[in-house]
Every structure is written in C-alpha cells, then in structure tokens.
Design a protein around this motif. Structure first.
Motif: not given
Ligand SMILES: Nc1ncnc2c1ncn2[C@@H]1O[C@H](COP(=O)(O)OP(=O)(O)OP(=O)(O)O)[C@@H](O)[C@H]1O
Ligand SMILES: O=C([O-])CC(=O)C(=O)O
Ligand SMILES: [Ca+2]
Ligand SMILES: [Mn+2]
Length: 656
Positions: A84, A226, A228, A242, A271-272, A275, A277, A305
C-alpha cells in the motif's frame, strides 16, 4: 549530606537506633511480594500478549491445506501494508515493523518484511528512505490510541467524561473547493461534471504526483497508523477500506466511524477494496497542476485510492469514502443516501434527509426508536443498511436535557473535536465557539443505547426531508406527494447556519442536489429516479420538515423548538399525521396539517407567526424565486423515471 546538615542532625533529632536484638527479618508490609526480580521484569508482567483469535493449525494436517500460521499471517499483513505504501517510482514499499517504536523491547523480536524489486538482485540502497524502518500501528484499540495521542499530539486531552479532546488544526470543516476527482476514460462518461457538480477534474498524472507526495511524507515518519475496516452493514455489499494516517486522532476517528472488524475478520482481511492516504499535516505543492490552495483531497476511482494533503479535518475521510459509495453502490442498483435512519418497535423505518446541521443526527437519535445510523445509508432490494459504524454529532450548544443520548455517548472512546474545556476540571463548555462553531463528537454507534445492531432495517415507510429555513416561511411540516418529494429532493434546500464547510459563517440559502451534492458522483437525476422508484414500490410517504426559523426570518424570528420538531416527527412515525386535516399553502402548494399533539397549532401555518404580513409575502416570493432559479438547470434534464412523473416533478415546485 553536607557537613552543615550533618551538624544540624547531630544537634537536632536524636539518632535512630535499629533494634538488632530480634532475629526475624523486618518486612515493610505483610502482602506477598511480586514475582519479578527487576523493574523490567515487573513491567513485562503487566501486559498480557493478545491471544491469537483463530486456532493455530493442527500439526497433523496436510501442510498444503493448513491455514497460514500466526507468524505467516503477520508477514502477509505487513507485506500488504508495505505494498500500500509503495512508491510507484521505486516499485517497492518501505521496510515495516509492527508496534510502537517507543517500546523497543516489544518490537525487537517482531519479524519485518522488505519488498525488493521484482528482478530479485540484491539491492544497494540508493536512498535514505530504504535504510529506515517505518513502524506500523495496526488497528490499535481506543486505549492505545489515547496514549499515542496524549503522548505525541499537542492539543490532546481527556475530558471529565473520558472523551479524547483533539484539535483538527487550521481546518475545522470540509474544503469542497479543494476536492479533485481523476477524469479518465471511464469516469469521463460515468460521472457528473461541470456546473453544479462537486467533481472538479484532475488528471491521472497529477494524482500520482500528489499520491507520491503523501506516500513519501508518510514513509518519512517513524510510525504510521493503519486501520483496516469495513463500510456498509449489508453483508452482500460490504467494502473493505484501509486508512493510512499519521495521527492517532485520525486512526481513532475512523475506528469509531467505520465498521470495526472482529479479530477473525481482521485476520482474513486480505487486500483492501479502497485505500486512503491521509497526509493531512503536509501541504500539497501549490505549483502542482490543478492546485489552487495548499489543500487537496484527491479521489482516483480506477486506482481505488484517495489522497489527503493540507487538511487534518477528519470529516474529509468520512465524506471521501461516502463519495466512493455514491459511485460503487448505484452501479449495483443500490441507492446511496445522505440520510439518517431509525426504526420503531413495530419495524417502521424512517429516513431523514437534510444538509449539514438540519437535524439528521439529532432527530434520528430518538430514545423511543432504534438507531440504524445518523448520516449515510444504502437502500437496496432488501431494505436499508448503514454505511458506517459510528455517528458524528454536532456539539455546539449540546445539552443533556435536549439530547440525552448524544450527551451520554461522549465518554471514553469518543473523539471530541475542537471543543473548549475548563483547564482544571476538564469539563467541556459546549456553548464555547472559540475554536469553531463546528464542534463535533465521533463515537461508535454502540454508544447509543438503542442502536439497531446489525445496523440494517426493512424498507422505509416515511421519507423525511429536513430543511433549516432561515427565511422562516416554510411550514414546520408538510405532507408531500411523490412528485413534490422528488422536487424537494433534487432541490436540496436549506440555509446553512454554521461552518461545516470551511469559510461559511453567515447564514445563507443553499441548494444542494440530493441533500448532499458535495458527495454525489453521478448526476442528481440518477439518484432521484432510484429514490422515486423505491418510494413508489414500497409505498413510502414523503414529508418536508422545517427545523429552521419561525415567526420571522433569521434575526427576527427564532429557531423552531427542538421539542416541537420532535412532536412533529413522533406524529409522522406513529401514522397519526397521515390522517390529520390538511390545507394547501399558497405559492409552494404544500399540504399542512391543522393540528398536531404537543405542538401549538398557530405555528403550523407560518403566516400566523409573522407580525408583518407584507414582509412574510415578500420573503415567501423571494424564496420561491430562489427555488425556481435553482431548478432551471434540471428542467432541460430528462429525469429517467416514467415521463408522467418527470412532468409532475417540474410542476411540483412553487407557482407564482
Ligand atoms: N428544531 C430543531 N430540530 C433539529 N435540530 C435542531 C432544532 N433546533 C436546534 N437544533 C440543533 O441543530 C443541530 C442539528 O445538527 P445535526 O447534528 O442533527 O445535523 P446533521 O443533519 O446531522 O448534519 P451533518 O450532516 O453535518 O452531520 C443540533 O445542534 C441541534 O441541537
Ligand atoms: O462531513 C462533515 O464534515 C460533517 C457532515 O456530516 C456533513 O457536512 O454532512
Ligand atoms: Ca450528522
Ligand atoms: Mn453529513
């Protein structure tokens, strides 16, 4: 001791004589001593290691079919997180180690993972970032996050009721003007672009520039958080998310707001699907194309993302994910809604639509009903499901008497944003706007005693549209035809009173399609058509409730008492309002009841409450004009329902 002290001692107090005549050893107390020989050993006794939540594989089992061991699973988890965080130019992720860097003893033995470039030749480190480790604080508990926040984040305090008070920094509301969505071959046709749309375009390359900036920032830190977690309580349509962030505040906020996985679900997370950031402390580069400030909230649907730069307001994460759901769910014929939802003892479900501050959270949190959720829902063929795992309540002027369930939810585990408290007692002053008017509490939905768990319910019976009308001309309640419901749903009227959206301080009329134009991704008529179809199919009744002004416009009249609004809502839920006597108002053509138990009848028709009737008529026409102007863009738009309804919707607005 100095010689002076020695001298003083000799002259003053008599010398203590220990009696050595007894043989027994002298104990300073009678309780048994600890089993530790050293302080470190004592500390190691204090904390039990969490037991593995799934049984370790049976050794006799065929190795090929055995589930991964605990260690193997940990390694996979770290590999997934490293992937990630991979820089796309370097092609591999940072070296990760699990645990708090401050607790060296704990982390020393934990295995770490490095992901090397695919060709497999031993790498010579060419950048400093590949020499360092990033510590991952993975799905920490609220207690652990409290400690992290208090130790490392200025402005974090425990309030007298146990909530974690935090500051969101310079931004205390969302920044809709800084939201960008990647326009690519798919989204170019799928999404709503242009006038009125919240989707301001950016290209793929620019997204990558911002993504790299956020990832580099996060990788430069000693540790990242992090989470999840899941979105949507409908098991068939659950989304794995995530969230990578730099602050314990952000991690705890999302812990509360998203659905919390069980230990088993977490071990099998994989796996998400999406995600985030969140590098909110770090600005975007203003020289980057498409950037108009230091803040950028970037959504890339193809990559699944989102990147956050230059704002620490946690609501960006919540509402960013909501935007994603507004894209993913309609693709599955599921309607996503900016609404609260609750259910009566007989299983009657109500939806509460409305823009920020109109009462979704306040009115869906009802001691006599089960709370399904306060802000984001899906309506599928099987009924209603909450997208989130928590609530995000406005706190300004919060009182125990008027909103007891929200008041009591502000306890250990709850994030309290931007409130002011007394220095010594840590008692919060909910009337204080020194930091912002948009003070908020984020708590898990279980903190509401009558939460409906799991947060799902049958098809809605009532659809309540909330508007906080600062003009004071909309009736406290009106019963709507389906066409009127659609007209008002597409219009999405309110008068913003507080600053949830950064920069708005003065009250002003707002139209926001689907009561949430800032979050929708498709054209409003797509959602409206789905809502009409579902309301028709399941026989739901629409209502318009004004939670705003009565007796004159803002500045002259006053806000309708919450107690009165609650009585109105009770009458909708019970079904008694459906059978009341109605009359039609001028201009807006709204059906208003003549009486409701517990509500003074003279407020039900707003004209009665205005001393100056001319001013009333003038204001009514002014608001009607604003509605008409706003709807113009939709007149030319085909509303994809059956043609009769589409025409009825156009006719369901104000006539003057
Ligand atoms: N008559 C009324 N009806 C509803 N709310 C009222 C009324 N009078 C005052 N209020 C206040 O208005 C606010 C409504 O905010 P609420 O948190 O319910 O907004 P929301 O619709 O959930 O917005 P958001 O989407 O931003 O969370 C609360 O602070 C509530 O105490
Ligand atoms: O998103 C936020 O900051 C709060 C909220 O619920 C909204 O504005 O609808
Ligand atoms: Ca709310
Ligand atoms: Mn909201």
């Amino acid at each position: 001791m100095t010689s002076n002290e020695e001298a003083a001692g000799r002259q003053g107090l008599p010398k203590i004589q220990t009696d050595k005549s007894h043989d027994e050893i002298c104990h300073d107390d009678s309780v048994p001593t600890v089993k530790a020989q050293t302080i470190d050993e004592l500390h190691s006794l204090q904390m039990k290691k969490s037991a593995p939540s799934t049984p370790t594989p049976d050794k006799t089992q065929d190795v090929a079919f055995a589930p991964p061991s605990g260690q193997e699973r940990q390694k996979q988890q770290l590999q997934s997180i490293s992937a990630s965080l991979a820089s796309l130019t370097r092609g591999y992720g940072p070296k990760l180690v699990k645990g708090d860097p401050a607790r060296k003893a704990e982390t020393a033995g934990v295995s770490h993972v490095t992901q090397h470039p695919a060709h497999g030749t031993p790498t010579i480190s060419v950048s400093d970032s590949s020499l360092k480790f990033t510590h991952v604080l993975y799905n920490l508990s609220p207690a652990e996050l409290y400690e992290q926040a208090i130790k490392y984040e200025k402005g974090s305090f425990i309030t007298s009721t146990g909530a974690l008070a935090t500051l969101s920094g310079a931004k205390t509301g969302r920044s809709p003007k800084d939201k960008r969505v990647v326009k690519d071959e798919t989204t170019q046709d799928d999404l709503w672009w242009g006038k009125g749309s919240p989707n301001i375009e950016m290209d793929e390359q620019t997204f990558m520039v911002n993504r790299e900036r956020a990832v580099d920032y996060l990788n430069s830190l000693e540790k990242v958080f992090v989470n999840d977690q899941f979105l949507n309580w409908d098991p068939q349509n659950r989304i794995k998310v995530r969230i990578v962030s730099a602050r314990a505040y952000h991690s705890l906020f999302m812990h509360n707001m998203c659905i919390r996985p069980t230990p088993e679900e977490l071990e099998n997370f994989g796996t998400p699907d999406f995600t985030i950031y969140n590098a909110g402390q770090f600005p975007c580069n203003r020289y980057t194309h498409y950037m108009t400030s230091s803040t950028s909230i970037d959504l890339n649907l193809a990559r699944r993302e989102m990147v956050i730069l230059g704002t620490q307001y946690a609501g960006e994460m919540k509402k960013g994910l909501f935007s994603v759901m507004h894209y993913l769910m309609p693709k599955r014929q599921i309607l996503s809604l900016h609404s609260g939802s609750n259910m009566g003892k007989d299983g009657d479900v109500a939806l509460f639509f409305g823009l920020s501050g109109t009462g979704k959270t306040t009115l869906s949190t009802d001691h006599n009903r089960f709370l399904i959720g306060d802000d984001e829902h899906c309506w599928s063929d099987t009924g209603v499901s909450n997208i989130e795992g928590g609530c995000y309540a406005k706190c300004i002027d919060l009182s125990r008497e008027k909103e007891p369930d929200i008041w009591n939810a502000i306890k250990f585990g709850t994030v309290l944003e931007n409130v002011v408290f007394e220095e010594h007692t840590r008692e919060v002053d909910y009337t204080d706007k020194s930091v912002t008017e948009n003070t908020r509490a984020a708590y898990p939905i279980e903190f509401i005693p009558n939460a409906k768990l799991p947060c799902v319910g049958p098809h809605p019976k009532n659809v309540i549209l909330l508007a906080c009308d600062a003009f004071g001309v909309l009736p406290p309640v009106s019963k709507l035809s389906l066409a009127q419901t659609m007209y008002h749903f597409i219009s999405g009227y309110t008068a913003l009173v507080a600053g949830t959206e950064d920069g708005i301080k003065e009250p002003q009329a707002t139209f926001s399609a689907c009561f949430g134009a800032a979050f929708i991704m498709l054209h409003p008529t797509k959602y409206a058509a789905m809502l009409a179809e579902k309301m028709q199919k399941h026989g739901a009744t629409g209502w318009l409730v004004n939670t705003g002004w009565s007796g004159g416009r803002y500045g002259v009249g006053s806000r309708i008492k919450l107690a009165h609004t609650r009585k109105i809502i009770d009458a909708i839920h019970s079904g008694s309002l459906l059978n009341a006597n109605y009359k039609k108002t001028e201009v807006f053509g709204l059906e208003i009841p003549s009486e409701i138990e517990g509500v003074p009848s003279d407020i039900l028709d707003p004209v009665n409450t205005w001393a100056d009737k001319d001013a009333y008529n003038e204001t009514l026409l002014k608001l009607a004009g604003l509605f008409k102007n706003n709807f113009e863009v939709f007149v030319s738009h085909k509303i994809g329902i059956d043609n009769n309804l589409a025409e009825e919707i156009l006719a369901a607005g104000p006539v003057f």
